[in-house]
Design an enzyme around this catalytic site. Sequence first.
Site, mmCIF file in Angstrom:
data_model
loop_
_atom_site.group_PDB
_atom_site.id
_atom_site.type_symbol
_atom_site.label_atom_id
_atom_site.label_comp_id
_atom_site.label_asym_id
_atom_site.label_seq_id
_atom_site.Cartn_x
_atom_site.Cartn_y
_atom_site.Cartn_z
ATOM 1 N N ASP A 1 0.673 -1.291 0.120
ATOM 2 C CA ASP A 1 -0.122 0.045 0.130
ATOM 3 C C ASP A 1 0.771 0.998 -0.182
ATOM 4 O O ASP A 1 1.990 1.433 0.628
ATOM 5 C CB ASP A 1 -0.816 -0.119 1.212
ATOM 6 N N HIS A 2 0.518 2.322 -0.889
ATOM 7 C CA HIS A 2 1.432 3.371 -1.086
ATOM 8 C C HIS A 2 2.923 3.179 -1.157
ATOM 9 O O HIS A 2 3.819 3.851 -0.438
ATOM 10 C CB HIS A 2 0.989 4.294 0.287
ATOM 11 N N GLY B 1 -6.672 8.392 7.824
ATOM 12 C CA GLY B 1 -6.446 8.296 9.400
ATOM 13 C C GLY B 1 -7.604 9.194 10.087
ATOM 14 O O GLY B 1 -8.827 9.191 9.510
#
Length: 277
Positions: free
Chosen positions: A79-80, A177
């Site tokens: 991820d990312h 987040g």
Amino acid sequence: MLVSMVQMLRDAREQGYCVPALGCGNEHQARACIAAAEQASSPLILLVIYEVVPSFETIGRGVLRVAEEASVPVSVILDHGKTFEQVMHAIRLGFPDVMLDCSALPYEENASRMREVVRVAHAVGVGVEAEFGHVGMGLGTGETADHSVYTDPDKAVRFVSETGVDALAVSIGTAHGAYEGTPELQFGLLAELREKVPVPLVLHGGSGSGEENLRNACRMGVAKLNIAHDLYCGALRALEDADFTGNGAYDLYNVVFHGIEAAAAHAIDICGSAGKV
Ligand SMILES: [Zn+2]
């Protein structure tokens, strides 16, 4: 079983549900997410971020092994990913899918880096996710939802055709987040993206984005919903409620497991992916 997300997401797109993509800091967390997916007969994607885990090599291998043992289809995705090198590391470990996030770069640079990754990943059967538009990195990172750039549908169509990516993360108002308040999602924009972009859409920043918002987004064509922060919060809530007196401390990992499992079950419910295996 370990599978690529590519067919999983095509099925979800066609049949109008979403696959939960759950943040994963270690094998224990992976097992808790898988337990929820097995219970619900749901497909699952596990997200591993390179810099967040103490050793990508060790944790990556562990999460892949746990995914292989699952009775439901599970993908594990980098991820990312930030660099070509991180992507190569994930592919060498056996990740069936990778994301390279160049969404903060100008169009041409994002597209050319994605083309490079798609060429090598597809040569070995690995799926690729890109982000177009930019989803803010969230509280505490110096980047809030205000730093998000909404995805332009026509440019996104061009981006997908020029790069060959298998899935596209779009920006419609979420951020990563925790939030202050609940975000307003751009559902008109989502509908237009779903209509025009020919690959499954991904929504990052699912945590704290409002349950109704997320259910709508899944119904309207988001095929992969990334949730991480809410799982950690599930663990924290379970810890607060637990009784660790006497020999209770031995229960620490069980408490964390069940807290994450409950949060994962909630994510599966929001995605509408139960029974889709
Ligand atoms: Zn993300």
